[in-house]
Design a protein around this motif. Structure first.
Motif, PDB file in Angstrom:
ATOM      1  N   GLY A 180       0.664  -1.186  -0.073  1.00 38.92           N
ATOM      2  CA  GLY A 180       0.012   0.063   0.070  1.00 38.92           C
ATOM      3  C   GLY A 180       0.812   1.279  -0.107  1.00 38.92           C
ATOM      4  N   SER A 181       2.241   1.038   0.467  1.00 36.41           N
ATOM      5  CA  SER A 181       2.826   2.244   0.340  1.00 36.41           C
ATOM      6  C   SER A 181       3.880   2.421  -0.555  1.00 36.41           C
ATOM      7  CB  SER A 181       3.723   2.447   1.877  1.00 36.41           C
ATOM      8  OG  SER A 181       4.575   1.482   1.985  1.00 36.41           O
ATOM      9  N   ILE A 182       4.742   1.287  -0.839  1.00 36.63           N
ATOM     10  CA  ILE A 182       5.867   1.393  -1.877  1.00 36.63           C
ATOM     11  C   ILE A 182       5.161   1.651  -3.209  1.00 36.63           C
ATOM     12  CG2 ILE A 182       7.663   0.057  -2.990  1.00 36.63           C
ATOM     13  CD1 ILE A 182       8.165  -0.992  -0.191  1.00 36.63           C
ATOM     14  N   TYR A 183       4.529   0.779  -3.636  1.00 36.27           N
ATOM     15  CA  TYR A 183       3.759   0.923  -5.038  1.00 36.27           C
ATOM     16  C   TYR A 183       2.983   1.770  -5.331  1.00 36.27           C
ATOM     17  CZ  TYR A 183       6.160  -3.606  -5.549  1.00 36.27           C
ATOM     18  OH  TYR A 183       7.133  -4.731  -5.442  1.00 36.27           O
ATOM     19  N   LEU A 234      16.415   4.794  -6.647  1.00 40.55           N
ATOM     20  CA  LEU A 234      16.202   3.766  -5.284  1.00 40.55           C
ATOM     21  C   LEU A 234      15.251   4.055  -4.458  1.00 40.55           C
ATOM     22  CD1 LEU A 234      20.007   3.495  -4.316  1.00 40.55           C
ATOM     23  CD2 LEU A 234      18.984   2.182  -6.120  1.00 40.55           C
ATOM     24  N   HIS A 235      14.675   3.234  -3.647  1.00 41.31           N
ATOM     25  CA  HIS A 235      13.533   3.254  -2.686  1.00 41.31           C
ATOM     26  C   HIS A 235      13.806   4.700  -1.882  1.00 41.31           C
ATOM     27  CE1 HIS A 235      11.528   2.584   1.102  1.00 41.31           C
ATOM     28  NE2 HIS A 235      10.647   1.828   0.273  1.00 41.31           N
ATOM     29  N   SER A 236      14.951   5.004  -1.533  1.00 39.44           N
ATOM     30  CA  SER A 236      15.181   6.067  -0.807  1.00 39.44           C
ATOM     31  C   SER A 236      14.770   7.684  -1.488  1.00 39.44           C
ATOM     32  CB  SER A 236      16.588   6.335   0.005  1.00 39.44           C
ATOM     33  OG  SER A 236      17.567   6.235  -0.938  1.00 39.44           O
ATOM     34  N   HIS A 237      14.965   7.375  -2.956  1.00 37.75           N
ATOM     35  CA  HIS A 237      14.897   8.736  -3.758  1.00 37.75           C
ATOM     36  C   HIS A 237      13.487   8.975  -4.056  1.00 37.75           C
ATOM     37  CE1 HIS A 237      19.159   7.299  -5.397  1.00 37.75           C
ATOM     38  NE2 HIS A 237      19.228   7.906  -4.291  1.00 37.75           N
ATOM     39  N   VAL A 238      12.616   7.995  -4.296  1.00 38.73           N
ATOM     40  CA  VAL A 238      11.425   8.002  -4.760  1.00 38.73           C
ATOM     41  C   VAL A 238      10.077   7.478  -3.944  1.00 38.73           C
ATOM     42  CG1 VAL A 238      12.350   8.296  -7.282  1.00 38.73           C
ATOM     43  CG2 VAL A 238      11.498   5.980  -6.314  1.00 38.73           C
ATOM     44  N   VAL A 239      10.308   6.771  -2.828  1.00 35.39           N
ATOM     45  CA  VAL A 239       9.363   6.222  -2.088  1.00 35.39           C
ATOM     46  C   VAL A 239       9.468   6.902  -0.792  1.00 35.39           C
ATOM     47  CG1 VAL A 239       8.597   4.108  -1.100  1.00 35.39           C
ATOM     48  CG2 VAL A 239       9.476   4.344  -3.507  1.00 35.39           C
ATOM     49  N   GLY A 263      11.471   9.187   2.358  1.00 28.18           N
ATOM     50  CA  GLY A 263      12.761   9.997   2.526  1.00 28.18           C
ATOM     51  C   GLY A 263      12.826  10.963   1.303  1.00 28.18           C
ATOM     52  N   PHE A 264      12.971  10.655  -0.017  1.00 29.32           N
ATOM     53  CA  PHE A 264      12.749  11.515  -1.118  1.00 29.32           C
ATOM     54  C   PHE A 264      14.240  12.450  -1.004  1.00 29.32           C
ATOM     55  CE2 PHE A 264       8.339  10.460  -1.023  1.00 29.32           C
ATOM     56  CZ  PHE A 264       8.054  10.206  -2.364  1.00 29.32           C
ATOM     57  N   TRP A 265      15.280  11.884  -0.471  1.00 31.83           N
ATOM     58  CA  TRP A 265      16.713  12.727  -0.646  1.00 31.83           C
ATOM     59  C   TRP A 265      17.292  12.164  -1.774  1.00 31.83           C
ATOM     60  CZ3 TRP A 265      19.374  16.533   0.779  1.00 31.83           C
ATOM     61  CH2 TRP A 265      20.757  16.288   0.477  1.00 31.83           C
ATOM     62  N   LEU A 266      17.614  12.969  -2.790  1.00 35.45           N
ATOM     63  CA  LEU A 266      18.393  12.478  -3.887  1.00 35.45           C
ATOM     64  C   LEU A 266      19.950  13.026  -3.784  1.00 35.45           C
ATOM     65  CD1 LEU A 266      18.258  11.195  -6.575  1.00 35.45           C
ATOM     66  CD2 LEU A 266      17.626  13.216  -7.755  1.00 35.45           C
ATOM     67  N   GLY A 267      20.822  12.109  -3.622  1.00 35.28           N
ATOM     68  CA  GLY A 267      22.077  12.637  -3.426  1.00 35.28           C
ATOM     69  C   GLY A 267      22.761  12.661  -4.663  1.00 35.28           C
ATOM     70  N   LEU A 268      23.486  13.800  -5.006  1.00 38.96           N
ATOM     71  CA  LEU A 268      24.259  13.940  -6.300  1.00 38.96           C
ATOM     72  C   LEU A 268      25.666  13.467  -6.393  1.00 38.96           C
ATOM     73  CD1 LEU A 268      22.812  17.213  -7.364  1.00 38.96           C
ATOM     74  CD2 LEU A 268      21.569  14.912  -7.670  1.00 38.96           C
ATOM     75  N   PRO A 269      26.234  13.406  -7.489  1.00 37.51           N
ATOM     76  CA  PRO A 269      27.708  12.724  -7.412  1.00 37.51           C
ATOM     77  C   PRO A 269      28.617  14.101  -6.793  1.00 37.51           C
ATOM     78  CG  PRO A 269      26.424  11.899  -9.425  1.00 37.51           C
ATOM     79  CD  PRO A 269      25.791  12.974  -8.803  1.00 37.51           C
ATOM     80  N   SER A 270      29.435  13.536  -6.032  1.00 33.86           N
ATOM     81  CA  SER A 270      30.256  14.534  -5.234  1.00 33.86           C
ATOM     82  C   SER A 270      31.047  15.343  -6.263  1.00 33.86           C
ATOM     83  CB  SER A 270      31.155  13.752  -4.239  1.00 33.86           C
ATOM     84  OG  SER A 270      31.913  14.879  -3.554  1.00 33.86           O
ATOM     85  N   GLY A 312      23.200  17.488  -2.481  1.00 36.42           N
ATOM     86  CA  GLY A 312      21.880  16.550  -2.897  1.00 36.42           C
ATOM     87  C   GLY A 312      20.665  17.557  -2.804  1.00 36.42           C
ATOM     88  N   LEU A 313      19.435  17.091  -3.606  1.00 42.96           N
ATOM     89  CA  LEU A 313      18.317  17.683  -3.567  1.00 42.96           C
ATOM     90  C   LEU A 313      17.483  17.315  -2.392  1.00 42.96           C
ATOM     91  CD1 LEU A 313      17.731  17.490  -7.358  1.00 42.96           C
ATOM     92  CD2 LEU A 313      18.915  19.418  -6.104  1.00 42.96           C
ATOM     93  N   SER A 314      16.617  18.323  -1.965  1.00 45.97           N
ATOM     94  CA  SER A 314      15.776  17.798  -0.876  1.00 45.97           C
ATOM     95  C   SER A 314      14.239  18.296  -1.129  1.00 45.97           C
ATOM     96  CB  SER A 314      16.156  18.654   0.386  1.00 45.97           C
ATOM     97  OG  SER A 314      15.440  18.207   1.605  1.00 45.97           O
ATOM     98  N   GLY A 315      13.988  19.711  -0.819  1.00 46.54           N
ATOM     99  CA  GLY A 315      12.653  20.130  -1.022  1.00 46.54           C
ATOM    100  C   GLY A 315      12.261  20.409  -2.295  1.00 46.54           C
ATOM    101  N   GLY A 316      11.156  19.893  -3.026  1.00 46.31           N
ATOM    102  CA  GLY A 316      10.981  20.032  -4.153  1.00 46.31           C
ATOM    103  C   GLY A 316      11.050  18.896  -5.094  1.00 46.31           C
ATOM    104  N   TRP A 317      12.042  18.042  -4.778  1.00 47.78           N
ATOM    105  CA  TRP A 317      12.452  16.732  -5.602  1.00 47.78           C
ATOM    106  C   TRP A 317      11.280  15.663  -5.195  1.00 47.78           C
ATOM    107  CZ3 TRP A 317      14.147  14.162  -9.235  1.00 47.78           C
ATOM    108  CH2 TRP A 317      14.276  12.740  -9.113  1.00 47.78           C
TER     109      TRP A 317
END
Length: 244
Positions: free
Chosen positions: A105-108, A148-153, A155-162, A196-201
């Protein structure tokens, strides 16, 4: 003057003379009688003390503050969850679908639905993203990112290449604009110290139904603007088919 006693040293004789002299001075001033008179006739009432006023602190009444809402949802009507739960009643099946603890119910729901994505489909999407990146104009720097799960399900935190952040992006926090393939723009918050990208992503990911397993290509077309290409992973492709 008093006569020095036999066996007394010069110091002791001098001290004896000083004591006798002080006694004669006190008798002349009548200090003993004066101190006795003061003790006799002094008032017996104690000296008044300052009355300290106690500070009374009244209990402050807390003022309820309005709940914080996202700017994306500011124009939408406020949801009253108490009323929504009352409408549900005792239908356990319906309540269960709202539970964040249920995986299906949450992931998909957050990832766009459609069932799980196999490892084979993930690799194919990543391969297509790498191929697309190689065809982009090298004048504009780019990188590929697997979702990944943490990017789009959650947390919604998107780390970018350093290395990409250190080379091309601002050194301070700023607003990064994300442009999709229809040239629609979405604002997101870039945190420089976290790279990384936080709010808005989250809004961008949910609006474009990006799933865990998809791949994306970020192309920096302006100092603070990314063109985002989304490569979808096939849904329902079973890894067992490859083994057969």
């Amino acid at each position: 003057m008093a006569i020095e006693k036999k066996g007394m040293s010069a110091y002791e004789a001098e001290r004896e003379r000083t004591v006798e002299e002080n006694k004669r001075k006190m008798e002349a001033l009548n200090l003993r009688h004066l101190s006795a008179a003061v003790a006799t006739y002094a008032p017996k009432t104690p000296s008044p003390m300052k009355h300290k006023r106690r500070r009374v602190i009244e209990a402050a009444t807390p003022v309820p503050s309005p709940p914080r809402r996202s700017r994306r949802l500011a124009h939408l009507p406020e949801v009253k969850y108490a009323d929504a739960c009352a409408e549900v009643g005792e239908d356990s099946e319906r309540v269960g679908r709202w539970s964040p603890r249920r995986r299906s119910g949450s992931i998909y729901l957050a990832g766009g639905g459609g069932g799980p994505i196999s490892m084979k489909a993930r690799m194919e999407a990543a391969s297509k993203a790498e191929e697309l990146e190689s065809q982009l104009d090298p004048q504009f720097p780019s990188f590929m990112k697997r979702m990944l799960h943490s990017h789009v399900v959650r947390g919604f935190w998107l780390g970018l290449p350093s290395h990409f952040c250190d080379t091309y992006l601002p050194k301070n926090d700023c607003t990064i604009t994300l442009v999709d393939e229809k040239d629609e723009e979405f604002e997101s918050k870039y945190l420089a110290y976290k790279k990384g990208l936080s709010g808005g992503w989250a809004g961008f990911a949910l609006d474009h139904v990006i799933r865990d397993g998809d791949s994306t290509v970020f192309q920096l077309i302006k100092p603070t603007t990314f063109k985002v290409h989304i490569i979808r992973a096939a849904v329902g492709d079973d890894d067992n088919e490859e083994m057969e």
